[in-house]
Design an enzyme around this catalytic site. Structure first.
Site, short mmCIF file in Angstrom:
data_model
loop_
_atom_site.label_atom_id
_atom_site.label_comp_id
_atom_site.label_asym_id
_atom_site.label_seq_id
_atom_site.Cartn_x
_atom_site.Cartn_y
_atom_site.Cartn_z
N ASP A 43 1.01 -1.11 0.09
CA ASP A 43 -0.03 -0.04 0.05
C ASP A 43 0.75 1.16 0.13
O ASP A 43 2.19 1.27 0.52
CB ASP A 43 -0.82 -0.14 1.19
CG ASP A 43 -2.13 -0.91 1.41
OD1 ASP A 43 -2.36 -1.53 0.09
OD2 ASP A 43 -2.55 -1.50 2.19
N TYR A 71 6.28 -8.72 8.69
CA TYR A 71 6.28 -7.11 8.57
C TYR A 71 6.31 -6.70 9.98
O TYR A 71 6.30 -7.35 11.27
CB TYR A 71 4.62 -6.55 8.38
CG TYR A 71 4.27 -6.99 6.89
CD1 TYR A 71 4.14 -6.07 6.06
CD2 TYR A 71 3.75 -8.37 6.68
CE1 TYR A 71 3.96 -6.55 4.63
CE2 TYR A 71 3.35 -8.81 5.20
CZ TYR A 71 3.51 -7.87 4.33
OH TYR A 71 2.95 -7.91 3.21
N ASP A 85 -6.51 1.95 7.61
CA ASP A 85 -5.24 2.64 7.74
C ASP A 85 -5.34 4.16 7.83
O ASP A 85 -6.65 4.33 8.00
CB ASP A 85 -4.19 2.28 6.98
CG ASP A 85 -4.44 2.48 5.34
OD1 ASP A 85 -5.76 3.10 5.36
OD2 ASP A 85 -3.84 1.99 4.41
N ARG A 177 -3.67 -4.64 7.40
CA ARG A 177 -4.75 -3.63 7.65
C ARG A 177 -5.85 -4.31 8.45
O ARG A 177 -6.53 -3.83 9.47
CB ARG A 177 -5.08 -2.89 6.55
CG ARG A 177 -4.22 -1.86 6.02
CD ARG A 177 -4.79 -1.17 4.94
NE ARG A 177 -4.77 -2.03 3.51
CZ ARG A 177 -6.12 -1.81 2.50
NH1 ARG A 177 -6.78 -1.04 2.89
NH2 ARG A 177 -5.82 -2.41 1.65
#
Length: 246
Positions: A43, A71, A85, A177
């Protein structure tokens, strides 16, 4: 090196903040003037590792896409957003100061393992032939189907409420997310993804990656100079449909 990469190779790119994956790959494509594709979209608000394959190695993209991802990031508790987000504004504020460390760890444990995850409606997944984010932006009702993903590790690395820092190792197709949103729902106060960085794909590490501009500067003596423009949010990557994510 540029001539060898044109034939086929792997480039590790550290995607900058607010660049789309297409922005990052396109700058390298223009500079190198080679066939190129990336292995998993990030993203715009996420940073970190993109594996880019050139030339004959583009045939290996699907294999790289199946590798597990790592992540790190921050979940912000006490509110939710439509996009899960900071692409949209926080709403529905709720108290969070009463939440204990034990409750945070318990919520992370409940979201670890083989789980059914509902992707965000603001994603590139297609519904009735159209991107779900296009339908959502048009005000259409979008119902996303839950799908199986694997969260191998969900570690809470630091707690500074309302911020919860984490590290996650997951299967391809996982939306971090959605993980942030689900985490907030379990705690009863809501939550959204405040910050995200992809640190690893399989054995490939973001520490070994260069930014698009660093790759451009590295090849500059051997390639025609190109103008670097400010990245936008409207580009559509050829691999955006290969849901990966953030």
């Amino acid at each position: 090196m540029p001539s060898e990469l044109k034939k086929g190779g792997v480039i590790l790119v550290d995607k900058p903040y607010k660049w789309t994956s297409f922005d990052a790959v396109n700058l390298i494509k223009i500079t190198l003037r080679a066939k190129i594709g990336h292995c998993g979209t990030l993203d715009p608000l996420a940073t970190g590792l993109l594996i880019c394959c050139t030339g004959e190695m583009t045939k290996q993209i699907s294999g790289y896409q199946q590798l597990p991802k790592e992540y790190t990031g921050i979940i912000h508790l006490g509110a939710i957003t439509a996009t899960y987000d900071l692409e949209s504004d926080p709403t529905d504020s709720k108290p969070f100061s009463h939440i204990t460390d034990e409750e945070l760890l318990s919520a992370a444990k409940q979201l670890t393992g083989n789980v059914m995850q509902v992707p965000p409606i603001h994603s590139a997944i297609k519904k009735d032939g159209k991107r779900s984010y296009d339908l959502a932006r048009a005000g259409k009702e979008v119902v996303m189907d839950a799908r199986p993903v694997i969260i191998s590790d969900f570690d809470i690395t630091s707690i500074k409420l309302p911020e919860v820092h984490f590290r996650v190792v997951c299967s391809t197709g996982t939306y971090i997310r959605s993980l942030a949103h689900d985490f907030g729902q379990l705690l009863g106060c809501g939550g959204y993804l405040q910050e995200l960085r992809r640190t690893k794909i399989g054995n490939f590490d973001a520490k070994d990656a260069l930014s698009p501009q660093e790759w451009k500067d590295l090849w500059k003596p051997k390639a025609r100079d190109v103008e670097v423009t400010e990245p936008g949010h409207t580009h559509a990557s050829p691999t955006d449909g290969m849901t990966e994510n953030a």
